[in-house]
Design a protein around this motif. Sequence first.
Motif, PDB file in Angstrom:
ATOM      1  N   HIS A  90       6.945   0.890 -21.467  1.00 26.93           N
ATOM      2  CA  HIS A  90       7.740  -0.213 -20.930  1.00 26.93           C
ATOM      3  C   HIS A  90       7.191  -1.597 -21.263  1.00 26.93           C
ATOM      4  O   HIS A  90       7.880  -2.597 -21.070  1.00 26.93           O
ATOM      5  N   ASN A 117       4.777   4.404 -13.232  1.00 30.59           N
ATOM      6  CA  ASN A 117       4.810   3.171 -14.027  1.00 30.59           C
ATOM      7  C   ASN A 117       3.412   2.703 -14.424  1.00 30.59           C
ATOM      8  O   ASN A 117       3.220   2.122 -15.489  1.00 30.59           O
ATOM      9  N   HIS A 166       7.278  -6.824 -19.949  1.00 30.04           N
ATOM     10  CA  HIS A 166       6.275  -7.893 -19.920  1.00 30.04           C
ATOM     11  C   HIS A 166       6.321  -8.844 -21.120  1.00 30.04           C
ATOM     12  O   HIS A 166       5.287  -9.355 -21.541  1.00 30.04           O
ATOM     13  N   ASP A 187       6.984  -5.642 -12.986  1.00 28.84           N
ATOM     14  CA  ASP A 187       7.165  -4.197 -12.749  1.00 28.84           C
ATOM     15  C   ASP A 187       7.917  -3.957 -11.445  1.00 28.84           C
ATOM     16  O   ASP A 187       8.730  -3.051 -11.325  1.00 28.84           O
TER      17      ASP A 187
HETATM   18 FE   LIG Z   1       3.940  -2.885 -16.249  1.00 28.40          FE
END
Ligand SMILES: [Fe+2]
Lengths: 431, 162
Positions: A212, A206, A217, A362
């Motif tokens: 992502h 990640n 976010h 996350d």
């Molecule tokens: Fe992140």
Amino acid sequence: MMNQTDTSKFPRYDKLITDARVHSSLYTDEKVFEDELNKIFRMGWVFICHDSEIPNAGDFVRRNVGREPVFAIRSRDGEISVIVNRCAHRGNIICQEDKGNTKALVCQYHGWAYDTKGALVDVPYPGGFKGDFSCHGLERLPLVDSYQGFVFASFNENAPPLLNHLGRATELIDRAVEMSPVGRIRLSGGWVRHQLNCNWKMLPENDTDGYHVNFVHPSFAQAIRSNYDEAVLDDEEGLKSLAKDWGNGHTELFFSPSYTRPLEWFGCAEDRHPAYTKALLAAYGEEKGGRILRDGPPHAVIFPNLFLGEMNIVRFEPVAPGVCLHVHTPMYLEGVEDDVNKRILRQSEGALGPTAFLLADDCVIAERAQNALQGKGRWLDLSRGAEREVVADDGVISSHLTDETPNRGFWRHYRSVMHPGAPTSGVSAVA
Amino acid sequence: MISVEDRLEVEAFLFKEARLADESRYSEWEALVDDDMHYWVPLQESQEPDSDQVSILNDNRTRLATRIRQLNTGVRHAQLPPSRMRRSISNIEIEKTGADEYVVRSNVVLYEFRRQATKELEVWPARVEHKLRRKDGELKMFSKHIFLLNSEGSVRGLSFII
Ligand SMILES: [Fe+2]
Ligand code: FES
């Protein structure tokens, strides 16, 4: 190709990992986890500490290498040893403190005493001790080496040299320390230990996943204007940052192409830290110094457990198949004014750790993934962008920021470590 | 010694502050905060606020406003849905430090049901120190320091108002 050990009792990693997909059991299976602790965390190189954490003779820090408790300690001759934190008598913990300074290591249970290299020097009530002192030292990790002050160690005396493992990724470490005009960083800020209930591999994956960011976010993007607006949050055509596979499982999100002015990466105006700017230009010259000021620090994972997280240093610690730690400290620079390190500290608290504007999100996403992968599991698709990768002359693979190039690089190396004989990483080690 | 009236008023503030935090009523909670607020979860018990040691959380008023703004976006995954929480406050000691200022020390145990992902109950024991002042006839807090018992151990995600 055959190898010596009996692999029949291990999962068939060559089947569970291809270039386009990996199987979810690699995140959940207890056997896989135990096998990783051995093949990755004992047989390979693992990041332990930075030498600035233990500057003086007798300084030590406790760490875990996989599940093995160890400590790194500096002796009077300046040498750093990495020693298993377990008494040679009946196995008690030797260093109970997380860090400190000591002249000798004395076990609390029966008082056996060792020097700072782990040699046994005293046994209380010696009349009953018929052993040989030289056979009862603490277990030292046979390989300890460092690069730019980053100390790595291995339980495997036959592991190839550290520089082979780092390969071209030494350049990533160079870029981190070159943020300092004197080329030195200092990890003296303390470590925050953030526990995530997910598999440890989700951390390196990640931390260099550029796909992502807009989805995990959005609250960050809406609440805060930052350098990440340009670097990671733009649309597919607008993004200039790159995802990179440096070989040997080392991966990067390369943000620098998104930055157009000095100190943009630092979230401030270019004239905000004039002394720092001047010092970098003086130290590295107009061209390279100017590039450092514009490009900023790396955002890169050194396989398996070190994250150069821009102005942070992070260690990954596996605890159990579904539990790991993301442990971070601010990357302080030597040779700069206090206000630069102050900014680094405040940004570190904002970005990483349990309360952070970024990592807390996350964390929840990773824990949900861990939950979803239980049971029979499924294949995870890692094919994104494979057809638009560019291989540079030095073998480093680059692609669009949102492509799964870093994931593929991580898993290709993982497979070569877990299943010797399987095709190795795309980039060869340093010649 | 502080008066019984003062004590009741300070305790009422603490209980209200706790309830608004427990119920993730971010903006109402923020209304209790003064302009010079310092909201802090240090890593070590003996840490100085301005040292070079990293903190688990270290918000001045501006950063706290950003934190509340992020929570209020409605897309902060870490609190989607918000944790269910209840905290108990005890051992309240109040010290009057000025005509209209108080330092309040308490023990807090916060129970958190983590609905967002793992659906476990997490317990957060802490020593808490509030600094309050009376402003326009009402109490406001200008400092809240939370010393988690396990701050140097492994800490789970902490994205709510603690
Ligand atoms: Fe992140
Ligand atoms: S276990 Fe260490 S001296 Fe006995």
